[in-house]
Design a protein around this motif. Structure first.
Motif, PDB file in Angstrom:
ATOM      1  N   UNK A   1      -2.293  -3.600 -14.170  1.00  0.00           N
ATOM      2  CA  UNK A   1      -1.867  -3.331 -15.545  1.00  0.00           C
ATOM      3  C   UNK A   1      -2.042  -1.852 -15.885  1.00  0.00           C
ATOM      4  N   UNK A   2      -3.119  -1.250 -15.417  1.00  0.00           N
ATOM      5  CA  UNK A   2      -3.362   0.167 -15.689  1.00  0.00           C
ATOM      6  C   UNK A   2      -2.299   1.047 -15.038  1.00  0.00           C
ATOM      7  N   UNK A   3      -1.866   0.669 -13.837  1.00  0.00           N
ATOM      8  CA  UNK A   3      -0.799   1.423 -13.182  1.00  0.00           C
ATOM      9  C   UNK A   3       0.524   1.203 -13.912  1.00  0.00           C
ATOM     10  N   UNK A   4       0.797  -0.042 -14.268  1.00  0.00           N
ATOM     11  CA  UNK A   4       2.068  -0.371 -14.914  1.00  0.00           C
ATOM     12  C   UNK A   4       2.236   0.364 -16.243  1.00  0.00           C
ATOM     13  N   UNK A   5       1.130   0.572 -16.989  1.00  0.00           N
ATOM     14  CA  UNK A   5       1.265   1.239 -18.288  1.00  0.00           C
ATOM     15  C   UNK A   5       0.890   2.720 -18.246  1.00  0.00           C
ATOM     16  N   UNK A   6       0.672   3.257 -17.031  1.00  0.00           N
ATOM     17  CA  UNK A   6       0.489   4.694 -16.885  1.00  0.00           C
ATOM     18  C   UNK A   6      -0.920   5.215 -17.054  1.00  0.00           C
ATOM     19  N   UNK A   7      -1.901   4.333 -17.219  1.00  0.00           N
ATOM     20  CA  UNK A   7      -3.285   4.797 -17.372  1.00  0.00           C
ATOM     21  C   UNK A   7      -3.931   5.167 -16.047  1.00  0.00           C
ATOM     22  N   UNK A   8      -3.358   4.727 -14.937  1.00  0.00           N
ATOM     23  CA  UNK A   8      -3.912   4.976 -13.611  1.00  0.00           C
ATOM     24  C   UNK A   8      -2.761   5.357 -12.686  1.00  0.00           C
ATOM     25  N   UNK A   9      -2.968   6.422 -11.909  1.00  0.00           N
ATOM     26  CA  UNK A   9      -1.903   6.919 -11.039  1.00  0.00           C
ATOM     27  C   UNK A   9      -2.401   6.995  -9.599  1.00  0.00           C
ATOM     28  N   UNK A  10      -2.133   5.970  -8.783  1.00  0.00           N
ATOM     29  CA  UNK A  10      -2.500   6.058  -7.361  1.00  0.00           C
ATOM     30  C   UNK A  10      -1.766   7.211  -6.686  1.00  0.00           C
ATOM     31  N   UNK A  11      -2.463   7.892  -5.811  1.00  0.00           N
ATOM     32  CA  UNK A  11      -1.882   9.006  -5.064  1.00  0.00           C
ATOM     33  C   UNK A  11      -1.389   8.500  -3.706  1.00  0.00           C
ATOM     34  N   UNK A  12      -0.114   8.654  -3.438  1.00  0.00           N
ATOM     35  CA  UNK A  12       0.453   8.247  -2.156  1.00  0.00           C
ATOM     36  C   UNK A  12       0.494   9.480  -1.254  1.00  0.00           C
ATOM     37  N   UNK A  13      -0.344   9.460  -0.222  1.00  0.00           N
ATOM     38  CA  UNK A  13      -0.499  10.640   0.609  1.00  0.00           C
ATOM     39  C   UNK A  13       0.450  10.728   1.777  1.00  0.00           C
ATOM     40  N   UNK A  14       1.046   9.625   2.180  1.00  0.00           N
ATOM     41  CA  UNK A  14       1.968   9.664   3.307  1.00  0.00           C
ATOM     42  C   UNK A  14       2.505   8.296   3.629  1.00  0.00           C
ATOM     43  N   UNK A  15       3.798   8.234   3.960  1.00  0.00           N
ATOM     44  CA  UNK A  15       4.442   7.000   4.401  1.00  0.00           C
ATOM     45  C   UNK A  15       4.922   7.223   5.826  1.00  0.00           C
ATOM     46  N   UNK A  16       4.406   6.431   6.757  1.00  0.00           N
ATOM     47  CA  UNK A  16       4.687   6.581   8.180  1.00  0.00           C
ATOM     48  C   UNK A  16       5.507   5.389   8.665  1.00  0.00           C
ATOM     49  N   UNK A  17       6.415   5.616   9.617  1.00  0.00           N
ATOM     50  CA  UNK A  17       7.036   4.454  10.266  1.00  0.00           C
ATOM     51  C   UNK A  17       5.975   3.600  10.949  1.00  0.00           C
ATOM     52  N   UNK A  18       6.204   2.303  11.030  1.00  0.00           N
ATOM     53  CA  UNK A  18       5.264   1.421  11.728  1.00  0.00           C
ATOM     54  C   UNK A  18       4.982   1.927  13.139  1.00  0.00           C
ATOM     55  N   UNK A  19       6.017   2.449  13.786  1.00  0.00           N
ATOM     56  CA  UNK A  19       5.871   2.938  15.165  1.00  0.00           C
ATOM     57  C   UNK A  19       4.916   4.117  15.265  1.00  0.00           C
ATOM     58  N   UNK A  20       4.610   4.776  14.138  1.00  0.00           N
ATOM     59  CA  UNK A  20       3.750   5.961  14.163  1.00  0.00           C
ATOM     60  C   UNK A  20       2.381   5.680  13.537  1.00  0.00           C
ATOM     61  N   UNK A  21       1.910   4.462  13.689  1.00  0.00           N
ATOM     62  CA  UNK A  21       0.581   4.115  13.179  1.00  0.00           C
ATOM     63  C   UNK A  21      -0.499   4.995  13.794  1.00  0.00           C
ATOM     64  N   UNK A  22      -0.343   5.333  15.058  1.00  0.00           N
ATOM     65  CA  UNK A  22      -1.334   6.180  15.719  1.00  0.00           C
ATOM     66  C   UNK A  22      -1.423   7.543  15.035  1.00  0.00           C
ATOM     67  N   UNK A  23      -0.278   8.090  14.634  1.00  0.00           N
ATOM     68  CA  UNK A  23      -0.291   9.394  13.946  1.00  0.00           C
ATOM     69  C   UNK A  23      -0.987   9.270  12.599  1.00  0.00           C
ATOM     70  N   UNK A  24      -0.786   8.165  11.913  1.00  0.00           N
ATOM     71  CA  UNK A  24      -1.482   7.954  10.642  1.00  0.00           C
ATOM     72  C   UNK A  24      -2.993   7.947  10.847  1.00  0.00           C
ATOM     73  N   UNK A  25      -3.455   7.276  11.892  1.00  0.00           N
ATOM     74  CA  UNK A  25      -4.891   7.258  12.186  1.00  0.00           C
ATOM     75  C   UNK A  25      -5.397   8.646  12.565  1.00  0.00           C
ATOM     76  N   UNK A  26      -4.612   9.370  13.346  1.00  0.00           N
ATOM     77  CA  UNK A  26      -5.017  10.729  13.731  1.00  0.00           C
ATOM     78  C   UNK A  26      -5.172  11.614  12.497  1.00  0.00           C
TER      79      UNK A  26
END
Length: 318
Positions: free
Chosen positions: A276-301
């Motif tokens: 609810x806090x995200x939906x009404x703008x009181x909380x803003x999660x930070x998205x740091x990166x979206x990786x292809x599934x095939x690049x899970x290793x790079x995400x961990x690195x």
């Protein structure tokens, strides 16, 4: 289906994309067509078998997914015994919650583990009272970036962030921290006290271990609470003795989200509040990166090298 399959323990190099049979749900469980899977620091421990719970092989890592159920519901859920890094996953019905359309996949994934952790660190374990000072270590990370915002929303008097680079400290300030300081352990106690106007601090949220833990404990005021919820530095602190706590009326509290799962009022209710806090703008999660599934290793690195901020997500369509 495609999935990240681990057949030997180790670092990012053991994460391999393969074809595996689709999972089959048992009674009380849901089959999810996964649109995205979340990446947590705990996943890096799981694949090397160094986490609080022991890992077993073979395994599909990943504890959080968002996607559609067979009847079309869009849900975010904890995966059933890992299994999240895949195109399909089986989850417990009671650990899946509907996602408002105004909340993105990545935002929902930021809340299911890291958001709930931040909520419980402040509410359940830290018991932050209005006006108290709160130190948030790794304040640009997935949990930390949410904890900074929630601490302010919950009435903290002064939020002190730590982070490893100036860019990350600037992000923490933009999210609402009152001051941000360097994260390294040497001299940390003095930096925290100075950042609090020369006074020791009331609550510290700590997930590094080692010297950072020890300096944070030394920075606690009487009746202060240090809440420890990780060992990202892969170095255990020196043992804490009763006299250290009693002598200054300090407390060290451990927190692991798995102990909140299944307890009344500790999962669905706080997660609903966060959504609810995200939906009404009181909380803003930070998205740091979206990786292809095939690049899970790079995400961990990238995660292990501290090159990231906010929430990391695997896109199962790529």
């Amino acid at each position: 289906m495609r999935a990240i399959h681990v057949t030997e323990f180790g670092g990012p190099e053991v994460l391999r994309l393969v074809e595996v049979p689709d999972p089959r749900p048992e009674p009380g469980r849901l089959l999810i067509d996964v649109s995205a899977a979340g990446v947590n620091y705990a996943d890096t421990h799981a694949v090397e078998d160094s986490y609080l719970s022991r890992s077993t092989l073979p395994m599909i890592p990943g504890g959080e997914v968002v996607g559609r159920t067979e009847d079309g519901r869009r849900v975010v859920a904890l995966a059933d015994g890992n299994g999240g890094y895949a195109e399909k996953a089986v989850v417990r019905e009671d650990l899946a919650i509907d996602v408002p359309e105004s909340v993105s996949d990545a935002q929902a994934l930021a809340l299911i583990v890291q958001g709930l952790t931040a909520w419980h660190l402040l509410r359940t374990s830290g018991r932050v009272a209005p006006g108290e000072s709160v130190v948030v270590h790794a304040a640009a990370g997935g949990t930390g970036s949410l904890a900074v915002q929630l601490a302010k929303a919950f009435g903290a008097g002064r939020v002190i962030a730590t982070a490893s680079t100036q860019d990350k400290r600037d992000l923490a300030l933009a999210l609402g921290a009152d001051v941000a300081v360097a994260a390294d352990g040497d001299g940390l106690k003095d930096r925290l006290v100075e950042a609090n106007g020369g006074r020791k601090v009331d609550v510290v949220l700590e997930m590094t271990g080692g010297r950072v833990f020890e300096e944070s404990l030394a920075a606690l005021a009487p009746f202060g609470r240090l809440v420890t919820y990780g060992l990202a530095g892969r170095q255990a602190p020196e043992p804490v003795h009763a006299a250290q706590l009693m002598g200054r009326s300090r407390a060290v509290v451990g927190f692991w989200l798995m102990h909140a799962i299944g307890r009344p009022g500790m999962f669905r209710e706080p997660l609903s509040e966060l959504l609810e806090m995200v939906a009404d703008g009181r909380l803003t999660p930070q998205v740091g990166g979206v990786y292809p599934l095939a690049e899970a290793a790079r995400a961990h690195e990238d995660l292990r090298a501290r090159r990231t901020v906010g929430k990391l997500v695997l896109d199962t369509s790529r």
